[in-house]
Design an enzyme around this catalytic site. Structure first.
Site, short mmCIF file in Angstrom:
data_model
loop_
_atom_site.label_atom_id
_atom_site.label_comp_id
_atom_site.label_asym_id
_atom_site.label_seq_id
_atom_site.Cartn_x
_atom_site.Cartn_y
_atom_site.Cartn_z
N LYS A 197 0.98 4.39 -2.91
CA LYS A 197 0.75 5.80 -2.60
C LYS A 197 2.00 6.64 -2.83
O LYS A 197 1.93 7.79 -3.25
CB LYS A 197 0.25 5.95 -1.16
CG LYS A 197 -1.12 5.34 -0.91
CD LYS A 197 -2.20 5.98 -1.78
CE LYS A 197 -3.59 5.46 -1.45
NZ LYS A 197 -4.65 6.10 -2.26
N TYR B 72 0.84 -1.21 0.00
CA TYR B 72 0.00 0.00 0.00
C TYR B 72 0.87 1.25 0.00
O TYR B 72 0.63 2.19 -0.78
CB TYR B 72 -0.90 -0.02 1.23
CG TYR B 72 -1.73 1.23 1.42
CD1 TYR B 72 -2.85 1.45 0.62
CD2 TYR B 72 -1.42 2.17 2.41
CE1 TYR B 72 -3.64 2.59 0.79
CE2 TYR B 72 -2.20 3.30 2.58
CZ TYR B 72 -3.30 3.51 1.77
OH TYR B 72 -4.07 4.64 1.94
#
Length: 350
Positions: free
Chosen positions: A228, A224
């Site tokens: 990002k 994750y």
């Protein structure tokens, strides 16, 4: 009597009351102090009065301007849809369930007298990616589309070591956060550029919702955090490309917000409700706030801005400390999540 020290610099004689080494150390110290004081001043001013680009800048002079909001049926996305509708924007709502989109469209049209269109699309489905993006772009071409809110995202079920992460979960996160965001933005950008030719034309906006996990590497959320962080770099490159064409691209960095993704149900000083977070975000478009010195980035919510600012203030030292704190926090979250799962399994067996 003070002792004077004479130096010849570039043919000019300079007299100091202290040795040159002491003078240089004092000068560097003073310069560092001024730099940090200036940075703190900019940060405080940005929090107190940094309003950024007003939403009206993205509206056409005549007719209704539309905003595309992905992941709009809950949490932050739902609040973006509601607040943009309250500001008079038409909506192109993008979500996975037609019934939820229909309910939201009726709510917005009734409450704010605007028109809400909808497109069913699953950002996690790679097989439907290009077809779904085309459906959205086809509708966007029929109206004056001036805003794209890249809100939809995916994270891990719980913090997990990268080598223990389910490969399917990695695929889902990369597909949703990277492939979907890039392909949708690529399809909509020509429309935004065409309507925002510099001059009297309105500006257009691409706002991508990131995460402080993309700003600060986050152990046990490595996949994750990677997506990002990748979006952070992409946004900067994209923003530089289209800035001269009247399109504003900004990457927003929230910490925890009350939402299904965060699994946090109770608001606090550092965990705002979606309503407060979105209000802060739309009220400070383009204002760095906590993201001091980082082009095209913003940490709008005050508590999150303070976290971002403090992490960056000491360079590698404070950033390394932050990574350690996050690692410890995620270990604790994983431990509690596993215990909860065990309790749920035990309850099912009874």
């Amino acid at each position: 009597m003070p002792e004077y020290h004479k130096y010849n610099i570039f043919g000019n004689e300079i007299t100091l009351e202290v040795p040159m080494s002491t003078f240089l150390l004092a000068f560097v110290g003073a310069l560092t102090l001024v730099t940090y004081a200036s940075s703190l001043g900019r940060f405080l001013f940005s929090i107190a009065a940094g309003s950024g680009v007003p939403l009206t800048s993205f509206k056409a002079a005549k007719g209704t301007t539309y905003a595309i909001v992905t992941g709009c049926t809950s949490g932050i996305g739902l609040e973006f849809a509601r607040q943009l509708a309250a500001d008079g924007f038409g909506l192109i709502l993008v979500g996975r369930r037609q019934s939820a989109l229909d309910d939201l469209a009726r709510e917005l049209e009734s409450a704010h007298k605007i028109r809400a269109l909808s497109v069913v699309a699953d950002a996690a489905d790679p097989a439907d990616l290009h077809a779904a993006v085309k459906r959205i772009a086809d509708i966007a071409r029929t109206v004056d589309t001036g805003i794209l809110i890249n809100n939809v995202g995916a994270s891990h079920e719980m913090p997990v070591a990268f080598h223990e992460t389910d490969p399917t979960e990695i695929d889902n996160i990369v597909q949703t956060n990277i492939s979907w965001t890039l392909q949708l933005t690529r399809a909509i950008m020509p429309l935004l550029v065409a309507r925002s030719t510099p001059g009297t034309a309105p500006k257009s906006l691409v706002m991508t919702i990131g995460s402080l996990s993309g700003r600060i590497p986050s152990p046990l959320l490595a996949a994750y955090s990677c997506t990002k962080g990748g979006l952070k770099t992409w946004n900067t490159a994209l923003a530089a490309e289209v800035q001269s064409k009247g399109v504003v691209c900004t990457m927003v960095f929230p910490a925890f917000v009350v939402s299904n993704m965060s699994k946090i149900r109770k608001a606090s000083l550092t965990v705002p409700t979606p309503e407060k977070f979105v209000k802060s975000t739309l009220g400070s478009i383009g204002a760095a706030r906590g993201a001091q010195g980082r082009m095209y980035e913003s940490t709008p919510y005050p508590a999150h801005a303070a976290m971002d600012y403090v992490v960056g203030i000491g360079g590698n030292v404070t950033e390394n400390i932050a990574v350690g704190v996050i690692h410890s926090m995620h270990k604790d979250i994983r431990k509690r999540a596993l215990k909860k799962k065990q309790r749920e399994l035990a309850a099912k067996k009874e």
